[in-house]
Design a protein around this motif. Sequence first.
Motif, short mmCIF file in Angstrom:
data_model
loop_
_atom_site.label_atom_id
_atom_site.label_comp_id
_atom_site.label_asym_id
_atom_site.label_seq_id
_atom_site.Cartn_x
_atom_site.Cartn_y
_atom_site.Cartn_z
N UNK A 62 0.81 -1.21 0.00
CA UNK A 62 0.00 0.00 0.00
C UNK A 62 0.85 1.26 0.00
N UNK A 63 1.93 1.28 0.75
CA UNK A 63 2.76 2.49 0.84
C UNK A 63 3.34 2.88 -0.51
N UNK A 64 3.61 1.89 -1.36
CA UNK A 64 4.19 2.17 -2.69
C UNK A 64 3.14 2.13 -3.80
N UNK A 65 1.91 1.81 -3.42
CA UNK A 65 0.82 1.69 -4.41
C UNK A 65 1.19 0.70 -5.50
N UNK A 66 1.71 -0.44 -5.06
CA UNK A 66 2.10 -1.49 -5.99
C UNK A 66 1.56 -2.83 -5.53
N UNK A 67 1.39 -3.72 -6.50
CA UNK A 67 0.92 -5.08 -6.22
C UNK A 67 1.77 -6.04 -7.04
N UNK A 68 2.26 -7.06 -6.40
CA UNK A 68 3.00 -8.11 -7.10
C UNK A 68 2.07 -9.29 -7.33
N UNK A 69 1.98 -9.72 -8.59
CA UNK A 69 1.12 -10.84 -8.97
C UNK A 69 2.00 -12.00 -9.36
N UNK A 70 1.89 -13.11 -8.64
CA UNK A 70 2.71 -14.30 -8.88
C UNK A 70 1.86 -15.36 -9.59
N UNK A 71 2.37 -15.85 -10.72
CA UNK A 71 1.70 -16.88 -11.50
C UNK A 71 2.44 -18.20 -11.36
N UNK A 72 1.73 -19.28 -11.74
CA UNK A 72 2.35 -20.59 -11.67
C UNK A 72 3.30 -20.85 -12.83
N UNK A 73 3.07 -20.22 -13.97
CA UNK A 73 3.95 -20.40 -15.12
C UNK A 73 4.16 -19.06 -15.80
N UNK A 74 5.15 -19.01 -16.64
CA UNK A 74 5.52 -17.78 -17.31
C UNK A 74 4.57 -17.42 -18.45
N UNK A 75 3.91 -18.42 -19.01
CA UNK A 75 2.99 -18.15 -20.12
C UNK A 75 1.81 -17.32 -19.64
N UNK A 76 1.26 -17.65 -18.48
CA UNK A 76 0.13 -16.90 -17.93
C UNK A 76 0.56 -15.48 -17.61
N UNK A 77 1.78 -15.30 -17.07
CA UNK A 77 2.25 -13.95 -16.76
C UNK A 77 2.41 -13.12 -18.02
#
Length: 208
Positions: A62-77
């Motif tokens: 929240x302090x940086x107004x960022x969200x990290x999204x982790x996927x199971x594989x690189x294709x989905x990312x």
Amino acid sequence: MQQPRDRARPDEATVDVHFAALPDALIACRVAEPVFADPRVKESFEALFRSFDGAASFQFFKSFRRVRINFQDTVAAAEARVRLHKSDFNGKELRLYFAQTLHIGSPRLEPPKPDKQFLISPPASPPVGWEQAQDATPVINYDLLCAISKLGPGEKYELHAGTPTTPSVVVHVCESEQDSSGGEEDEARPRPRIIQTRRPEYAGPAQH
């Protein structure tokens, strides 16, 4: 390994830098404030990415107004980045970037080299080539000792003459114990006796 655009000069030191070729995580920047405060908006935000990977996980900063999204594989990312980058979400443009993993030299964190380990007190081990220093022989001024031995009680010997800016250094020979005490009369005089203070009598506890 990513190749640099410009070739390094022969005299410049090169650094071995490795990038993950196919990242499996995205970083969402400048995320709208309701995503962190409103559970409904947060759920809608997560649903955007779970449409590409149902097991995607999220880390909210929240302090940086960022969200990290982790996927199971690189294709989905990669697919989520192509379709959702610069798209509109809750009235703001969504910006997504690949979470690159940077390793310099080795992917592991190596301990520092013990080059200056001898600075630790006490040292773990002496450095290479270190030798124990021998104590210097004390300097004895025989001329001074000879001059003092020729002096009698109460006499003095000048080591350095004084100048207008520096004082003189003079060695004084102490008088004999008999002269300093005042002669035989002082030896015959009795020494004063130290009278100790008497302890007060104990009266016992007060009776009520």
